[in-house]
Design a protein around this motif. Structure first.
Motif, mmCIF file in Angstrom:
data_model
loop_
_atom_site.group_PDB
_atom_site.id
_atom_site.type_symbol
_atom_site.label_atom_id
_atom_site.label_comp_id
_atom_site.label_asym_id
_atom_site.label_seq_id
_atom_site.Cartn_x
_atom_site.Cartn_y
_atom_site.Cartn_z
ATOM 1 N N LYS A 37 0.901 -1.155 0.000
ATOM 2 C CA LYS A 37 0.000 0.000 0.000
ATOM 3 C C LYS A 37 0.934 1.197 0.000
ATOM 4 C CE LYS A 37 -3.571 -2.386 2.501
ATOM 5 N NZ LYS A 37 -3.322 -3.240 3.635
ATOM 6 N N TYR A 38 0.609 2.193 -0.779
ATOM 7 C CA TYR A 38 1.557 3.279 -0.983
ATOM 8 C C TYR A 38 1.094 4.567 -0.320
ATOM 9 C CZ TYR A 38 3.602 0.071 -4.302
ATOM 10 O OH TYR A 38 4.186 -1.029 -4.866
ATOM 11 N N ALA A 39 2.075 5.322 0.168
ATOM 12 C CA ALA A 39 1.839 6.630 0.766
ATOM 13 C C ALA A 39 2.713 7.642 0.037
ATOM 14 C CB ALA A 39 2.190 6.600 2.250
ATOM 15 N N PHE A 51 5.767 5.658 -1.770
ATOM 16 C CA PHE A 51 6.579 4.543 -1.292
ATOM 17 C C PHE A 51 5.697 3.560 -0.528
ATOM 18 C CE2 PHE A 51 6.444 7.433 2.201
ATOM 19 C CZ PHE A 51 6.522 6.661 3.350
ATOM 20 N N SER A 52 6.169 2.337 -0.409
ATOM 21 C CA SER A 52 5.425 1.263 0.241
ATOM 22 C C SER A 52 5.325 1.492 1.744
ATOM 23 C CB SER A 52 6.124 -0.078 -0.020
ATOM 24 O OG SER A 52 5.529 -1.094 0.737
ATOM 25 N N ASP A 53 4.171 1.140 2.310
ATOM 26 C CA ASP A 53 4.019 1.245 3.761
ATOM 27 C C ASP A 53 4.792 0.136 4.491
ATOM 28 O OD1 ASP A 53 2.452 -0.921 3.051
ATOM 29 O OD2 ASP A 53 0.723 -0.317 4.251
ATOM 30 N N PRO A 63 21.203 16.824 3.361
ATOM 31 C CA PRO A 63 19.831 17.250 3.075
ATOM 32 C C PRO A 63 19.324 16.617 1.774
ATOM 33 C CG PRO A 63 21.228 19.144 3.575
ATOM 34 C CD PRO A 63 22.124 17.949 3.477
ATOM 35 N N CYS A 64 18.090 16.189 1.786
ATOM 36 C CA CYS A 64 17.415 15.566 0.636
ATOM 37 C C CYS A 64 17.972 14.189 0.289
ATOM 38 C CB CYS A 64 17.409 16.480 -0.580
ATOM 39 S SG CYS A 64 16.516 18.014 -0.271
ATOM 40 N N TRP A 65 18.727 13.598 1.202
ATOM 41 C CA TRP A 65 19.158 12.206 1.077
ATOM 42 C C TRP A 65 18.345 11.402 2.086
ATOM 43 C CZ3 TRP A 65 24.961 10.945 0.177
ATOM 44 C CH2 TRP A 65 25.467 11.745 -0.855
ATOM 45 N N PHE A 66 17.884 10.227 1.671
ATOM 46 C CA PHE A 66 17.028 9.424 2.540
ATOM 47 C C PHE A 66 17.352 7.945 2.406
ATOM 48 C CE2 PHE A 66 14.697 13.212 1.280
ATOM 49 C CZ PHE A 66 14.325 13.724 2.517
ATOM 50 N N TYR A 67 16.978 7.201 3.438
ATOM 51 C CA TYR A 67 16.990 5.745 3.401
ATOM 52 C C TYR A 67 15.537 5.291 3.360
ATOM 53 C CZ TYR A 67 21.733 6.093 5.341
ATOM 54 O OH TYR A 67 23.048 6.389 5.571
ATOM 55 N N LEU A 68 15.231 4.436 2.433
ATOM 56 C CA LEU A 68 13.942 3.758 2.404
ATOM 57 C C LEU A 68 14.226 2.395 3.041
ATOM 58 C CD1 LEU A 68 11.068 4.177 1.440
ATOM 59 C CD2 LEU A 68 11.743 3.348 -0.788
ATOM 60 N N ASN A 69 13.927 2.269 4.335
ATOM 61 C CA ASN A 69 14.348 1.120 5.128
ATOM 62 C C ASN A 69 13.281 0.027 5.132
ATOM 63 O OD1 ASN A 69 15.625 -0.563 6.915
ATOM 64 N ND2 ASN A 69 15.366 0.760 8.690
ATOM 65 N N LEU A 177 7.772 3.852 -7.321
ATOM 66 C CA LEU A 177 8.401 5.123 -6.950
ATOM 67 C C LEU A 177 8.719 5.937 -8.205
ATOM 68 C CD1 LEU A 177 11.202 5.561 -4.318
ATOM 69 C CD2 LEU A 177 11.340 6.709 -6.513
ATOM 70 N N ILE A 178 9.303 5.285 -9.200
ATOM 71 C CA ILE A 178 9.634 5.980 -10.458
ATOM 72 C C ILE A 178 8.375 6.464 -11.156
ATOM 73 C CG2 ILE A 178 10.563 5.637 -12.789
ATOM 74 C CD1 ILE A 178 12.610 3.677 -11.460
ATOM 75 N N ASP A 179 7.351 5.617 -11.228
ATOM 76 C CA ASP A 179 6.103 5.980 -11.909
ATOM 77 C C ASP A 179 5.400 7.159 -11.255
ATOM 78 O OD1 ASP A 179 6.523 3.936 -13.713
ATOM 79 O OD2 ASP A 179 5.140 2.533 -12.717
ATOM 80 N N THR A 180 5.571 7.319 -9.944
ATOM 81 C CA THR A 180 4.870 8.403 -9.220
ATOM 82 C C THR A 180 5.793 9.576 -8.892
ATOM 83 O OG1 THR A 180 5.311 7.324 -7.087
ATOM 84 C CG2 THR A 180 3.230 6.785 -8.201
#
Length: 184
Positions: A37-39, A51-53, A63-69, A177-180
């Motif tokens: 499910k995406y938020a 991104f996925s829940d 700044p503007c760097w993130f981890y999608l954990n 993520l790319i599509d949105t």
């Protein structure tokens, strides 16, 4: 007396004919993950995406760097952002260098270009097969001002067969993520 020795010998031979115990070989768990499910990820940076829940967003070093954990998978997608200052080709070469450094262990690299001209989103998606440390990578740019990269890493040894379900799950999430993806 001979009869007793014969009976004892027969009993011992029957008991001792059992198979030797053999330890089970170690195996990997079969991993199944929930339907995504995406938020929407909103931030103060120059981009947004969904991104996925099943994952959590964490701040990274800059700044503007993130981890999608993905804690249950022991995996992270490292997302980086760079402003373009006339150096788009240098950023693309650096992103491709990160991909092709894995050719030592990767058995193949599948490259797919994508473009969404209406959103000014262009880039390449790389899928690395084999015992590569990073299985999925991409870069996104608007070709004039912004450049974003993402790299998937697992906190484990690269075992393609064992990681395949997790890689497929994250691959779908990265493609979403790319599509949105949109620039602000």
């Amino acid at each position: 007396m001979l009869k007793h020795f014969f009976c004892i010998g027969l009993a011992i031979s029957l008991i001792s004919c059992a198979k030797d115990p053999v330890p089970k070989p170690s195996g990997e768990l079969r991993l199944e993950y929930p339907e995504s499910k995406y938020a929407k990820f909103e931030n103060d940076c120059h981009y947004t995406f969904e991104f996925s829940d099943f994952a959590a967003i964490e701040d990274a070093k800059k700044p503007c760097w993130f981890y999608l954990n993905y804690p249950e998978m022991k995996g992270k997608v490292f997302i980086t952002y760079f402003p373009i200052k006339g150096d788009l080709q240098a950023h693309i070469k650096e992103a491709e260098k990160m991909v092709y450094e894995h050719t030592v262990k990767a058995s193949s690299i599948d490259t797919k270009s994508f473009e969404y001209p209406e959103k000014r989103v262009f880039g390449n998606f790389y899928e690395l097969k084999g015992q590569s440390a990073s299985n999925l990578q991409f870069y996104i740019t608007d070709s004039t001002r912004h450049f974003v990269t993402a790299y998937l890493y697992f906190n484990s040894r690269p075992k393609p067969d064992s990681l395949a379900p997790a890689v497929e799950y994250v691959k779908k999430d990265m493609q979403h993520l790319i599509d949105t993806f949109e620039w602000k």
